[in-house]
Design an enzyme around this catalytic site. Sequence first.
Site, PDB file in Angstrom:
ATOM      1  N   ARG A   1       0.821  -1.215   0.000  1.00 50.76           N
ATOM      2  CA  ARG A   1       0.000   0.000   0.000  1.00 50.76           C
ATOM      3  C   ARG A   1       0.859   1.272   0.000  1.00 50.76           C
ATOM      4  NH1 ARG A   1      -4.212  -1.768   4.506  1.00 50.76           N
ATOM      5  NH2 ARG A   1      -5.334  -3.391   3.389  1.00 50.76           N
TER       6      ARG A   1
ATOM      7  N   ARG B   1      -2.988   6.802   1.051  1.00 47.88           N
ATOM      8  CA  ARG B   1      -3.518   7.990   1.725  1.00 47.88           C
ATOM      9  C   ARG B   1      -2.546   8.687   2.671  1.00 47.88           C
ATOM     10  NH1 ARG B   1      -8.805   5.605   4.290  1.00 47.88           N
ATOM     11  NH2 ARG B   1      -7.532   3.709   4.227  1.00 47.88           N
TER      12      ARG B   1
ATOM     13  N   ARG C   1      -6.390  11.497  -5.851  1.00 49.27           N
ATOM     14  CA  ARG C   1      -7.610  10.767  -5.493  1.00 49.27           C
ATOM     15  C   ARG C   1      -8.827  11.685  -5.558  1.00 49.27           C
ATOM     16  NH1 ARG C   1     -11.665   8.489  -4.439  1.00 49.27           N
ATOM     17  NH2 ARG C   1     -12.114   6.885  -2.905  1.00 49.27           N
TER      18      ARG C   1
ATOM     19  N   ASP D   1      -6.694  -2.900  -7.488  1.00 47.20           N
ATOM     20  CA  ASP D   1      -7.389  -3.520  -6.363  1.00 47.20           C
ATOM     21  C   ASP D   1      -7.626  -4.986  -6.676  1.00 47.20           C
ATOM     22  OD1 ASP D   1      -8.915  -2.630  -3.733  1.00 47.20           O
ATOM     23  OD2 ASP D   1     -10.148  -4.160  -4.711  1.00 47.20           O
TER      24      ASP D   1
ATOM     25  N   TYR E   1     -15.056 -11.879  -0.309  1.00 50.45           N
ATOM     26  CA  TYR E   1     -15.810 -10.658  -0.606  1.00 50.45           C
ATOM     27  C   TYR E   1     -16.977 -10.943  -1.536  1.00 50.45           C
ATOM     28  CZ  TYR E   1     -11.951  -8.056   1.479  1.00 50.45           C
ATOM     29  OH  TYR E   1     -11.014  -7.568   2.359  1.00 50.45           O
TER      30      TYR E   1
END
Length: 344
Positions: free
Chosen positions: A27, A31, A40, A77, A153
Site C-alpha cells: 500500500r 492515503r 484521489r 485492487d 468478498y
Amino acid sequence: MPPSSAKPFIDVLSGQRQTVPPVWMMRQAGRYLPEYREVRAKAGGFLDLCFTPELAAEVTLQPIRRFGFDAAIIFSDILVIPYALGRSVRFEVGEGPRLEPLDDPDKVRTLSPRADFGKLEPVFEALRIVRRALDTKTALIGFCGAPWTVATYMVAGQGTPDQAPARMMAYRHPEAFAKIIDTLVESSVDYLLGQLAAGADALQIFDTWAGVLPPAEFARWSIEPTRRIVEGVRAKVPDAKIIGFPRGAGALLPAYVEETGVNAVSIDWTAEPAFIRERVQSRVAVQGNLDPLVLITGGDALNRAVDEVLANFAKGRLIFNLGHGIQPETPIAHVEQMLKRVRG
C-alpha cells in the site's frame, strides 16, 4: 547463482542475497501521501482512479519519486477480477467494497465463466506507462488477490471480521464454492499473464484472509488454488517471479511454500523468526515483516523494530517490507527513518 538483473528486488527472487535488502511497502501508493490525496480527489471514485491509466500510473510512481523504493507495485485492487466477471463492484466511502453477494448455489450459477479482460485494459495500460517511467534498477510488481480472499468478498458482498459467510458456504455447498474458486483461478492466471506482458517484472498473490482457515481448508482453498495459478502462469512464462502472501498462515507456511512453488513468501509481524529462518527462508526468499503500527510510532521503537527484522532475516534472502499495508496516518518522516535505518 543466476546473473544479476540489475534490479536488486528481482535478484533476491532469483536466488541472490543482497547485502542491503531491497525495500518496498505494501500500500505504498496511498492515503499517507498528500500527493496521492490530491490525485484521489481529482479522480472521483476509487475505481475511477484504478481505471484511469494516467492517474493510476501517477500514484504508482509517487512513492518511487519520494522514497526511491526498489519496487513499484501497480495501483489497482484485488476486486477488479469480480468486476471483469460482470459482478457489480463499488466502494463506499468509509465502508469499503460492496458487491452482489454470491451466497447460495442458485446465485453462483449466475457467475460468468469468463472474465472480460477488455474491462481491465486500463490496468495494463497503466503498467505500460509505469514501465516506461521507471529507471532500470526499479522493479515493477503486478498482483492479484488469491481466489480464497477474493471469494470471501464475493460471497459476503463485503468485508467481514472473520469471513464467516465464505467459510460457511465452503462447508455447506463445497461444489458451488469450488465453482467460484475455479473461475477465479482461471481469470487470475490470464490477468497475471496480461500484467507480465504489459511490463511487470514480478507478481504478488495476496491471500489476506488465509489465516482464518483450519489446516485442511487452508490446503484446499488457499494452497491448491494458488498452486494452480503459479502453474498456469509458468506454463506460459516459465521464469515468472511470484510472491505469495498467505497472511496469518503461521505454521502452515512451509506447506504453502512447498506446494505452491512461489519464489518468495511475505510474512506478517506475528511470524516466529527462528521457525521462518529454519523452515521457510532456507528454501525461498522472505518478505516482511515490520509491524505497520511501529512505523506509525517512530522513534527508538521503530529503530529497534527495523534492527530486529534485519537481525532475524538479513543473513538470508530478504525483501524488507511491512507485515501488511501501511496505515493512512503514518508520518512520512517515519518512512524516511525506516529507509535510512535499513539502508545504513
